[in-house]
Design a protein around this motif. Sequence first.
Motif, PDB file in Angstrom:
ATOM      1  N   LEU A 111      -9.627 -12.604  13.964  1.00  0.00           N
ATOM      2  CA  LEU A 111     -10.043 -11.220  13.359  1.00  0.00           C
ATOM      3  C   LEU A 111      -9.049 -10.280  13.846  1.00  0.00           C
ATOM      4  O   LEU A 111      -8.778  -9.279  13.072  1.00  0.00           O
ATOM      5  N   VAL A 112      -8.637 -10.170  14.965  1.00  0.00           N
ATOM      6  CA  VAL A 112      -7.639  -9.174  15.578  1.00  0.00           C
ATOM      7  C   VAL A 112      -6.363  -9.330  15.130  1.00  0.00           C
ATOM      8  O   VAL A 112      -5.835  -8.359  14.439  1.00  0.00           O
ATOM      9  N   VAL A 113      -5.891 -10.622  14.702  1.00  0.00           N
ATOM     10  CA  VAL A 113      -4.536 -10.556  13.920  1.00  0.00           C
ATOM     11  C   VAL A 113      -4.698 -10.139  12.310  1.00  0.00           C
ATOM     12  O   VAL A 113      -3.618  -9.632  11.896  1.00  0.00           O
ATOM     13  N   LEU A 114      -5.739 -10.694  11.714  1.00  0.00           N
ATOM     14  CA  LEU A 114      -5.870 -10.084  10.319  1.00  0.00           C
ATOM     15  C   LEU A 114      -6.247  -8.668  10.242  1.00  0.00           C
ATOM     16  O   LEU A 114      -5.513  -7.976   9.595  1.00  0.00           O
ATOM     17  N   GLY A 115      -6.687  -8.004  11.309  1.00  0.00           N
ATOM     18  CA  GLY A 115      -6.765  -6.447  11.358  1.00  0.00           C
ATOM     19  C   GLY A 115      -5.472  -5.865  11.652  1.00  0.00           C
ATOM     20  O   GLY A 115      -5.184  -4.788  10.645  1.00  0.00           O
ATOM     21  N   PHE A 116      -4.632  -6.426  12.443  1.00  0.00           N
ATOM     22  CA  PHE A 116      -3.277  -5.843  12.529  1.00  0.00           C
ATOM     23  C   PHE A 116      -2.341  -5.937  11.422  1.00  0.00           C
ATOM     24  O   PHE A 116      -1.442  -5.188  11.050  1.00  0.00           O
ATOM     25  N   SER A 117      -2.520  -7.108  10.648  1.00  0.00           N
ATOM     26  CA  SER A 117      -1.676  -7.477   9.645  1.00  0.00           C
ATOM     27  C   SER A 117      -2.225  -6.987   8.209  1.00  0.00           C
ATOM     28  O   SER A 117      -1.763  -7.047   7.358  1.00  0.00           O
ATOM     29  N   MET A 136      -0.889   2.139   8.888  1.00  0.00           N
ATOM     30  CA  MET A 136      -0.890   3.500   9.063  1.00  0.00           C
ATOM     31  C   MET A 136       0.761   4.240   8.668  1.00  0.00           C
ATOM     32  O   MET A 136       1.453   3.797   9.709  1.00  0.00           O
ATOM     33  N   LEU A 137       0.845   4.715   7.516  1.00  0.00           N
ATOM     34  CA  LEU A 137       2.104   5.307   7.386  1.00  0.00           C
ATOM     35  C   LEU A 137       2.142   6.854   7.649  1.00  0.00           C
ATOM     36  O   LEU A 137       1.335   7.442   7.327  1.00  0.00           O
ATOM     37  N   GLY A 138       3.254   7.388   7.968  1.00  0.00           N
ATOM     38  CA  GLY A 138       3.722   8.590   8.309  1.00  0.00           C
ATOM     39  C   GLY A 138       3.758   9.424   7.054  1.00  0.00           C
ATOM     40  O   GLY A 138       3.991   9.168   6.155  1.00  0.00           O
ATOM     41  N   PRO A 139       3.720  10.741   7.184  1.00  0.00           N
ATOM     42  CA  PRO A 139       3.825  11.745   6.077  1.00  0.00           C
ATOM     43  C   PRO A 139       5.430  11.581   5.362  1.00  0.00           C
ATOM     44  O   PRO A 139       5.556  11.859   4.219  1.00  0.00           O
ATOM     45  N   LYS A 140       6.392  11.017   6.261  1.00  0.00           N
ATOM     46  CA  LYS A 140       7.811  10.892   5.537  1.00  0.00           C
ATOM     47  C   LYS A 140       8.109   9.454   5.138  1.00  0.00           C
ATOM     48  O   LYS A 140       9.201   9.013   4.737  1.00  0.00           O
ATOM     49  N   GLU A 141       7.016   8.431   5.244  1.00  0.00           N
ATOM     50  CA  GLU A 141       7.353   7.116   5.085  1.00  0.00           C
ATOM     51  C   GLU A 141       6.589   6.562   3.723  1.00  0.00           C
ATOM     52  O   GLU A 141       5.652   7.317   3.384  1.00  0.00           O
ATOM     53  N   GLN A 142       7.266   5.296   3.393  1.00  0.00           N
ATOM     54  CA  GLN A 142       6.573   4.655   2.250  1.00  0.00           C
ATOM     55  C   GLN A 142       6.955   3.038   2.536  1.00  0.00           C
ATOM     56  O   GLN A 142       7.722   2.857   3.447  1.00  0.00           O
ATOM     57  N   GLY A 143       6.140   2.403   1.813  1.00  0.00           N
ATOM     58  CA  GLY A 143       6.066   1.027   2.248  1.00  0.00           C
ATOM     59  C   GLY A 143       6.448   0.182   0.982  1.00  0.00           C
ATOM     60  O   GLY A 143       5.568   0.514  -0.110  1.00  0.00           O
ATOM     61  N   VAL A 144       6.876  -0.829   1.284  1.00  0.00           N
ATOM     62  CA  VAL A 144       7.180  -2.027   0.173  1.00  0.00           C
ATOM     63  C   VAL A 144       6.359  -3.276   0.470  1.00  0.00           C
ATOM     64  O   VAL A 144       6.545  -3.849   1.297  1.00  0.00           O
ATOM     65  N   VAL A 145       5.409  -3.626  -0.427  1.00  0.00           N
ATOM     66  CA  VAL A 145       4.468  -4.573  -0.166  1.00  0.00           C
ATOM     67  C   VAL A 145       4.850  -5.760  -0.945  1.00  0.00           C
ATOM     68  O   VAL A 145       5.278  -5.640  -2.150  1.00  0.00           O
ATOM     69  N   THR A 146       5.338  -6.980  -0.483  1.00  0.00           N
ATOM     70  CA  THR A 146       5.701  -8.334  -1.161  1.00  0.00           C
ATOM     71  C   THR A 146       4.487  -9.324  -0.815  1.00  0.00           C
ATOM     72  O   THR A 146       3.809  -9.259   0.206  1.00  0.00           O
ATOM     73  N   THR A 147       4.214  -9.981  -1.808  1.00  0.00           N
ATOM     74  CA  THR A 147       3.298 -11.108  -1.977  1.00  0.00           C
ATOM     75  C   THR A 147       3.820 -12.532  -2.044  1.00  0.00           C
ATOM     76  O   THR A 147       4.619 -12.542  -2.921  1.00  0.00           O
ATOM     77  N   LEU A 148       3.918 -13.189  -1.044  1.00  0.00           N
ATOM     78  CA  LEU A 148       4.438 -14.623  -0.782  1.00  0.00           C
ATOM     79  C   LEU A 148       6.201 -14.137  -1.309  1.00  0.00           C
ATOM     80  O   LEU A 148       6.799 -14.972  -1.923  1.00  0.00           O
ATOM     81  N   VAL A 170       3.356   1.555  -1.567  1.00  0.00           N
ATOM     82  CA  VAL A 170       2.505   2.448  -1.109  1.00  0.00           C
ATOM     83  C   VAL A 170       3.110   3.510  -0.360  1.00  0.00           C
ATOM     84  O   VAL A 170       4.080   3.675   0.233  1.00  0.00           O
ATOM     85  N   ASP A 171       2.147   4.934  -0.540  1.00  0.00           N
ATOM     86  CA  ASP A 171       2.662   5.841   0.181  1.00  0.00           C
ATOM     87  C   ASP A 171       2.108   6.272   1.373  1.00  0.00           C
ATOM     88  O   ASP A 171       1.363   5.393   2.035  1.00  0.00           O
ATOM     89  N   SER A 172       2.366   7.515   1.915  1.00  0.00           N
ATOM     90  CA  SER A 172       1.758   7.643   3.408  1.00  0.00           C
ATOM     91  C   SER A 172       0.206   7.686   3.418  1.00  0.00           C
ATOM     92  O   SER A 172      -0.517   7.967   2.618  1.00  0.00           O
ATOM     93  N   GLY A 173      -0.355   7.417   4.612  1.00  0.00           N
ATOM     94  CA  GLY A 173      -1.876   7.379   4.774  1.00  0.00           C
ATOM     95  C   GLY A 173      -1.932   5.819   5.250  1.00  0.00           C
ATOM     96  O   GLY A 173      -1.085   5.095   5.751  1.00  0.00           O
ATOM     97  N   VAL A 174      -3.286   5.662   5.152  1.00  0.00           N
ATOM     98  CA  VAL A 174      -3.956   4.393   5.563  1.00  0.00           C
ATOM     99  C   VAL A 174      -3.987   3.649   4.163  1.00  0.00           C
ATOM    100  O   VAL A 174      -4.590   3.799   3.450  1.00  0.00           O
ATOM    101  N   ASN A 175      -3.381   2.293   4.430  1.00  0.00           N
ATOM    102  CA  ASN A 175      -3.270   1.405   3.274  1.00  0.00           C
ATOM    103  C   ASN A 175      -3.698  -0.078   3.777  1.00  0.00           C
ATOM    104  O   ASN A 175      -3.325  -0.501   4.977  1.00  0.00           O
ATOM    105  N   LEU A 176      -4.106  -0.867   2.902  1.00  0.00           N
ATOM    106  CA  LEU A 176      -4.838  -2.155   3.222  1.00  0.00           C
ATOM    107  C   LEU A 176      -3.987  -3.307   2.350  1.00  0.00           C
ATOM    108  O   LEU A 176      -3.539  -3.027   1.085  1.00  0.00           O
TER     109      LEU A 176
END
Length: 384
Positions: free
Chosen positions: A111-117, A121-133, A140-146
């Motif tokens: 459960l801990v590993v799943l929660g961390f992965s 949490m992204l900062g106000p100047k950050e964006q994230g690229v999500v890759t599936t396999l 995704v933009d700044s803020g909390v993302n799942l």
Amino acid sequence: MAGPNSPWGNGGGNDGGSNGGGDSSGEPGAEGAEPSPDRAPDRKGPRNPWLPSGEGAPPRRSASIEDIFRGRGEQRRTGGGGPRGPGGFPNFPQRPDGKSWLPLGIGVAVLVVLGFSSVHMLGPKEQGVVTTLGQYSRTVDSGVNLTLPWPIEQIDVVDVSSFTVDMIPDNENEKLMLTSDKSLVDLSYLVRWNIKDLKNYTFRLADPKETVREVAEAAMRASIAQVSLGQALSGAGRAQVEQDVRERMQRILDFYQSGVAVQGVEIKKADPPAKTKGAFDNVNVAQQEAERDRSEARAWAQQVIARAQGDASSFDKVYAEYKLAPEVTKRRMYYETMERVLRDNDTVVGEKGVNTVLPLPEMQRRAAPSPDASVSAPTSTGGQ
């Protein structure tokens, strides 16, 4: 040796025990005899201090030296005297209901590993690229993302708002470029840029930072080739080159869909090559001296023109008076001219070619009042 009162005996009256005979009655004094677990020590005789006390106590171990070392060898092979499970592994502590804590611990770790992965949490100047396999999924933009847990989905977080500043060149070496008049100029400049499309920035270019540097150098060389050396070295020419380089870079990067926005280009140094710097300095000194002489000539010309304009204005006024009274004006002009000409002249040319030298300056000096005299006397002069 073990009699009825011996502390090593069990209170029996068997004399054969003292001789160490073949009686295997379980006395500890008998050589090679093992204590019998079914036989309790005699309560009436003295207690053997080497036997465990109390009922239900484990039997005394054998006094044989071989048995002692054999037991220690088995203890070393099992890794200690603690409880062991199947295969020799130590047993985990058990819960109050008798079950092991191992499955519960494994579940908490998962459960801990799943929660961390899965929570990011992204900062106000950050964006994230999500890759599936390994394939692009979303941005995704700044803020909390799942996201789905690793390794199903992964996220790469990048700062997209802060500017990246590249100095070209990044060392003290010369960066020589050719101008339109076939001259060389040593340039040092910086480029400010940031990310405007994270997807293209991540997947379109193999090395985005190196690509931006190469595009900047190509754009700078193309822009410098369109201006002369004087324009490249002057302030106004630099501003035009900087603007042209920024626009040229943006067009090239947009063509390649790089996801990069060029914010500005600034030329930090524009000098002639080091080998010809002395000659360029001499040329600059000569140009400065020529500009100074031109400035002085323009100032003198302005003064002459102003004086001529003043004289012309005076002549116009005199001409207006002459038209009203020609004879009077002519005579007045004659007197003024003669006074101006003969004011400092000692020689007077008379009739019949006779030159008469009059001491007029000396007489004027004598006629002038003395600074110390309170009253000046008039002097008279004569002439022929």
